[in-house]
Design a protein around this motif. Structure first.
Motif, PDB file in Angstrom:
ATOM      1  N   ALA A 120       0.810  -1.219   0.000  1.00  0.00           N
ATOM      2  CA  ALA A 120       0.000   0.000   0.000  1.00  0.00           C
ATOM      3  C   ALA A 120       0.842   1.266   0.000  1.00  0.00           C
ATOM      4  CB  ALA A 120      -0.921   0.004   1.219  1.00  0.00           C
ATOM      5  N   ARG A 121       0.396   2.216  -0.782  1.00  0.00           N
ATOM      6  CA  ARG A 121       0.988   3.556  -0.761  1.00  0.00           C
ATOM      7  C   ARG A 121       0.448   4.317   0.449  1.00  0.00           C
ATOM      8  NH1 ARG A 121       0.341   5.334  -6.078  1.00  0.00           N
ATOM      9  NH2 ARG A 121       2.246   4.192  -6.445  1.00  0.00           N
ATOM     10  N   GLU A 122      -0.823   4.024   0.800  1.00  0.00           N
ATOM     11  CA  GLU A 122      -1.468   4.581   1.984  1.00  0.00           C
ATOM     12  C   GLU A 122      -2.688   3.722   2.278  1.00  0.00           C
ATOM     13  OE1 GLU A 122      -2.499   8.553   0.830  1.00  0.00           O
ATOM     14  OE2 GLU A 122      -4.098   7.892  -0.494  1.00  0.00           O
ATOM     15  N   ALA A 123      -3.141   3.730   3.526  1.00  0.00           N
ATOM     16  CA  ALA A 123      -4.310   2.937   3.901  1.00  0.00           C
ATOM     17  C   ALA A 123      -4.925   3.503   5.170  1.00  0.00           C
ATOM     18  CB  ALA A 123      -3.916   1.474   4.117  1.00  0.00           C
ATOM     19  N   SER A 124      -6.246   3.342   5.284  1.00  0.00           N
ATOM     20  CA  SER A 124      -6.938   3.760   6.500  1.00  0.00           C
ATOM     21  C   SER A 124      -8.155   2.880   6.721  1.00  0.00           C
ATOM     22  CB  SER A 124      -7.358   5.229   6.425  1.00  0.00           C
ATOM     23  OG  SER A 124      -8.348   5.420   5.430  1.00  0.00           O
ATOM     24  N   VAL A 125      -8.589   2.822   7.967  1.00  0.00           N
ATOM     25  CA  VAL A 125      -9.797   2.086   8.329  1.00  0.00           C
ATOM     26  C   VAL A 125     -10.623   2.994   9.236  1.00  0.00           C
ATOM     27  CG1 VAL A 125      -8.670   0.899  10.269  1.00  0.00           C
ATOM     28  CG2 VAL A 125     -10.735  -0.070   9.257  1.00  0.00           C
TER      29      VAL A 125
END
Length: 146
Positions: free
Chosen positions: A8-13
């Motif tokens: 992932a380049r970026e991730a959020s939940v």
């Protein structure tokens, strides 16, 4: 134990429209626990995830691990990874561990990753979550302990 690993380049939940976990460069993990899993499975998979060489070097070859690139992890519990869709139209989740066992192993798995020196963010176990990420590559792999 079954883990979907996505670079992932970026991730959020998010839970209820509130971000509960967020990372920049690293790995997005969907973590499934079955009823026969133990902490030995969690340790094996954590070591495998941390050392898997799936990040590119200066030549564009996958030669670097998460530890090498000092990446982060967003770990999300995902009981549906043990959904059996072979019969009928509704998945059967009998192979997924009961919540108490699954949460204990999931938390232990995340601790193993932290003990390896990795920054780990998580979702909230048992909650309805919205996950967003940019899959870099795309690179997606499945790691199983058995």
């Amino acid at each position: 134990m079954r883990v979907i690993v996505q670079r992932a380049r970026e991730a959020s939940v998010s839970v209820n429209n509130e971000i509960v976990g967020k990372i920049s460069k690293g790995l997005m993990l969907l973590v499934g626990i079955t009823h026969t899993d133990t902490m030995a499975d969690a340790s094996y998979v954590a070591e495998k995830v941390a050392n898997l060489r799936i990040f590119e070097d200066e030549s564009g070859k996958m030669n670097h691990s998460l530890l090498d690139v000092k990446g982060e992890i967003l770990s999300v519990s995902q009981f549906t990874l043990y959904g059996d869709c072979r019969k009928g139209r509704r998945p059967n989740f009998m192979d997924a561990a009961k919540p108490e066992q699954a949460n204990e192993i999931y938390m232990g798995f995340n601790e193993e990753l932290k003990n390896l020196g990795i920054h780990v963010e998580t979702g909230l176990f048992g909650e309805m979550m919205d996950v967003q990420f940019v899959n870099e590559g795309p690179v997606t792999l499945i790691i199983e302990s058995k």
